[in-house]
Design a protein around this motif. Structure first.
Motif, PDB file in Angstrom:
ATOM      1  N   ALA A 466       0.220 -11.682 -35.135  1.00 41.10           N
ATOM      2  CA  ALA A 466      -0.791 -10.719 -35.560  1.00 41.10           C
ATOM      3  C   ALA A 466      -2.191 -11.169 -35.151  1.00 41.10           C
ATOM      4  O   ALA A 466      -3.016 -10.353 -34.714  1.00 41.10           O
ATOM      5  N   VAL A 467      -2.476 -12.466 -35.286  1.00 40.06           N
ATOM      6  CA  VAL A 467      -3.784 -12.978 -34.885  1.00 40.06           C
ATOM      7  C   VAL A 467      -3.992 -12.811 -33.389  1.00 40.06           C
ATOM      8  O   VAL A 467      -5.071 -12.424 -32.923  1.00 40.06           O
ATOM      9  N   ARG A 468      -2.956 -13.058 -32.606  1.00 46.65           N
ATOM     10  CA  ARG A 468      -3.097 -12.939 -31.151  1.00 46.65           C
ATOM     11  C   ARG A 468      -3.269 -11.488 -30.718  1.00 46.65           C
ATOM     12  O   ARG A 468      -4.024 -11.198 -29.775  1.00 46.65           O
ATOM     13  N   VAL A 469      -2.607 -10.563 -31.396  1.00 45.04           N
ATOM     14  CA  VAL A 469      -2.797  -9.140 -31.067  1.00 45.04           C
ATOM     15  C   VAL A 469      -4.237  -8.728 -31.337  1.00 45.04           C
ATOM     16  O   VAL A 469      -4.856  -7.994 -30.559  1.00 45.04           O
ATOM     17  N   ALA A 470      -4.797  -9.219 -32.440  1.00 39.69           N
ATOM     18  CA  ALA A 470      -6.178  -8.877 -32.795  1.00 39.69           C
ATOM     19  C   ALA A 470      -7.196  -9.611 -31.936  1.00 39.69           C
ATOM     20  O   ALA A 470      -8.372  -9.229 -31.903  1.00 39.69           O
ATOM     21  N   ASN A 471      -6.758 -10.646 -31.230  1.00 39.55           N
ATOM     22  CA  ASN A 471      -7.670 -11.484 -30.438  1.00 39.55           C
ATOM     23  C   ASN A 471      -7.023 -11.781 -29.085  1.00 39.55           C
ATOM     24  O   ASN A 471      -6.419 -12.845 -28.898  1.00 39.55           O
ATOM     25  N   PRO A 472      -7.109 -10.856 -28.127  1.00 42.28           N
ATOM     26  CA  PRO A 472      -6.397 -11.044 -26.855  1.00 42.28           C
ATOM     27  C   PRO A 472      -6.866 -12.249 -26.050  1.00 42.28           C
ATOM     28  O   PRO A 472      -6.167 -12.677 -25.124  1.00 42.28           O
ATOM     29  N   HIS A 473      -8.004 -12.816 -26.392  1.00 46.09           N
ATOM     30  CA  HIS A 473      -8.462 -14.012 -25.693  1.00 46.09           C
ATOM     31  C   HIS A 473      -7.783 -15.273 -26.213  1.00 46.09           C
ATOM     32  O   HIS A 473      -7.913 -16.343 -25.602  1.00 46.09           O
ATOM     33  N   VAL A 474      -7.063 -15.186 -27.340  1.00 44.21           N
ATOM     34  CA  VAL A 474      -6.311 -16.326 -27.878  1.00 44.21           C
ATOM     35  C   VAL A 474      -4.972 -16.392 -27.162  1.00 44.21           C
ATOM     36  O   VAL A 474      -4.137 -15.497 -27.298  1.00 44.21           O
ATOM     37  N   ARG A 475      -4.752 -17.450 -26.407  1.00 43.80           N
ATOM     38  CA  ARG A 475      -3.550 -17.577 -25.584  1.00 43.80           C
ATOM     39  C   ARG A 475      -2.422 -18.319 -26.294  1.00 43.80           C
ATOM     40  O   ARG A 475      -1.251 -18.161 -25.930  1.00 43.80           O
TER      41      ARG A 475
END
Length: 534
Positions: A466-475
């Motif tokens: 969920a965090v990665r979907v909300a933050n596409p720059h988080v790989r």
């Protein structure tokens, strides 16, 4: 700190470095350490116990002179520098020597003597010459080492490696809490000494001494030089320039007195080129390959915003760095002649929006890792709570076309790899990354699975997604592991490998490789790679 120039000498004497701390340490019960490597110098450290009652924090014991020597060989047949340093109760019988006149890019062995007793031998390395071509650098990267929450097996694994040039400790080297206040899923694995929250100089000295008595930490300190900075727990949780979340004015004395005690003990007990009243932020060069800027994000910062919706997070008059440090960082990155610009960064700089789709329990658990969330975008203790400073820094990187900037971060008890978008709301469509960030896990401090009391890699998987979907720059994101990272810097790329302990409460815990991410030169992007460093 005593400063000593290199003096050519030859001396006989036995001594060997075996990769682990020597058991029979005599008056050198807290081992030896080195740090802050320069092309021509390095800081050496030890602590002596000249008489039985000269215990850390006691203020007891006589003034003594401690002799030191450095050699090109572990048998100390080719001694290249030596000297003697006074110490006593005024500095808790610690010894710190800034040795100069050394050759760049060179391994040395060192040891101390008090009377007829010799310390364990340590090994250290100077940085390459400023203009030298460098094919490779490797560092261990660690943060958040809470003795009450487990054993320091991460340090043991790093000490056994043969490929490290040094260790970067990014903060929370020790913790201030009393037993029962912060540990491993509420189980005190090793109780803190003194058995109260540290608030005075004697407390901080005793706590540093307890951590330095750990055999795995002593072994790693004796193996390679450290480059360190503090975060908050070296003084008190969520510290800022005028106070801390874990400080009660009046009941625990004045904050400035407590901070001064913490910083004095840190200066005494750490192998760092810092003395009270000076500045901890500083810069190191490693040939033409890399420059490392180590930050202090506690001493000068404004008080944290009251909550994530507080408009103060965007106030240009508030700061996380202080004006002077921000100018120093910005100008250093813009004018650096090194290929890779590395930043030792105690708290995350990547913008992170926490998704509103998480459950109340998940948000509550995340808030214990990051500070107040309430389901909205910002962690106010990180750069997210001081957006004006971040925007000024990111604008300088963008406007001056600075490439190959990598922030190396601790604090948040989790592993991350992220791009650093100037405008996260339109990323990655605008492809405006100004750098990357690589975050190491905690050595022992509680992670998300610990807070939720669930098995690792269960509930956290959904939160991470969920965090990665909300933050596409988080790989990459790992909310569960404890352990360490290894960073390699080479002309073509930077790579970080993450390693997780099997059980932080087991002093003999195994470790396994869990992930690797690479930043290729000129790309400003973190990309997964499946091959760990060899």
């Amino acid at each position: 700190m005593f400063r000593a120039g290199g003096v050519a000498a030859v001396a006989a004497g036995a001594g060997a470095f075996g990769g682990v701390a020597v058991a029979d340490t005599g008056p050198f019960a807290h081992g030896v350490a080195s740090g802050d490597p320069l092309p021509g110098g390095v800081v050496l450290w030890t602590r002596v116990t000249p008489v039985a009652d000269a215990v850390p924090g006691s203020g007891a014991g006589p003034e003594v002179r401690v002799r030191w020597e450095m050699a090109l060989d572990e048998g100390f047949r080719n001694v290249v520098a030596r000297g003697a340093v006074p110490t006593g109760p005024a500095r808790d019988h610690t010894v710190k020597v800034d040795v100069t006149g050394l050759a760049p890019g060179t391994w040395y062995w060192y040891r101390f003597h008090l009377g007829g007793a010799a310390s364990p031998a340590g090994r250290t390395r100077t940085a390459p010459a400023g203009d030298a071509p460098v094919d490779r650098l490797r560092f261990g990267v660690v943060s958040c080492s809470n003795l009450q929450a487990g054993h320091f097996s991460a340090y043991r694994h790093l000490a056994r490696r043969e490929d490290l040039d040094g260790v970067l400790h990014l903060g929370d080297y020790l913790y201030e809490y009393a037993p029962g206040e912060y540990q491993a899923r509420d189980v005190v694995v090793r109780p803190h000494d003194p058995p109260i929250e540290m608030t005075t100089l004697a407390h901080y000295r005793r706590r540093h001494a307890q951590y330095k008595a750990d055999p795995d930490l002593r072994a790693l300190h004796a193996r390679v030089p450290f480059v360190v900075t503090w975060d908050d727990h070296e003084s008190a949780n969520d510290a800022w320039s005028g106070g801390a979340q874990n400080h009660t004015e009046g009941a625990e004395g004045r904050w400035l007195d407590r901070r001064a005690a913490a910083q004095r003990a840190y200066a005494e007990w750490m192998p760092v080129r810092y003395e009270p009243g000076g500045r901890l932020y500083r810069r190191f060069t490693f040939g033409a390959l890399a420059e490392l800027s180590m930050l202090d994000l506690r001493t000068y910062r404004s008080r944290q915003a009251a909550h994530p919706l507080d408009p103060a997070i965007h106030d240009p008059d508030r700061t996380i760095t202080g004006d002077a440090q921000l100018r120093w960082l910005r100008d250093g990155l813009v004018t650096s002649g090194a290929q890779w610009k590395l930043v030792g960064n105690p708290v995350m700089i990547a913008p992170v929006r926490f998704p509103s789709t998480l459950s109340t329990e998940e948000l509550r658990a995340l808030s214990r890792l990051t500070g107040p969330l309430t389901g909205v975008p910002y962690n106010v203790d990180q750069w997210d709570g001081y957006t004006a400073d971040r925007r000024e820094l990111f604008a300088a990187l963008r406007d001056h076309g600075v490439r190959d900037t990598v922030f190396l971060t601790g604090d948040i008890h989790s592993g991350w790899a992220a791009d650093l978008p100037y405008d996260p709301l339109t990323y990655p469509l605008n492809r405006n990354s100004v750098g990357t960030e690589l975050v190491c896990t905690s050595v022992t401090s509680d992670n998300l699975d610990d807070i939720l009391r669930v098995p690792p890699r269960t509930v956290s998987l959904g939160v991470e997604a969920a965090v990665r979907v909300a933050n596409p720059h988080v790989r990459y994101l790992d909310f569960d592991s404890h352990g360490f990272s290894v960073l390699e810097v080479a002309p073509s790329r930077v790579q970080m490998d993450w390693f997780a302990l099997a059980d932080r409460t087991d002093p003999g815990s195994a470790a396994r490789h869990t992930a690797s991410f690479t930043v290729r030169a000129g790309t400003q992007r973190a990309v997964r790679t499946w091959e760990p460093l060899r």
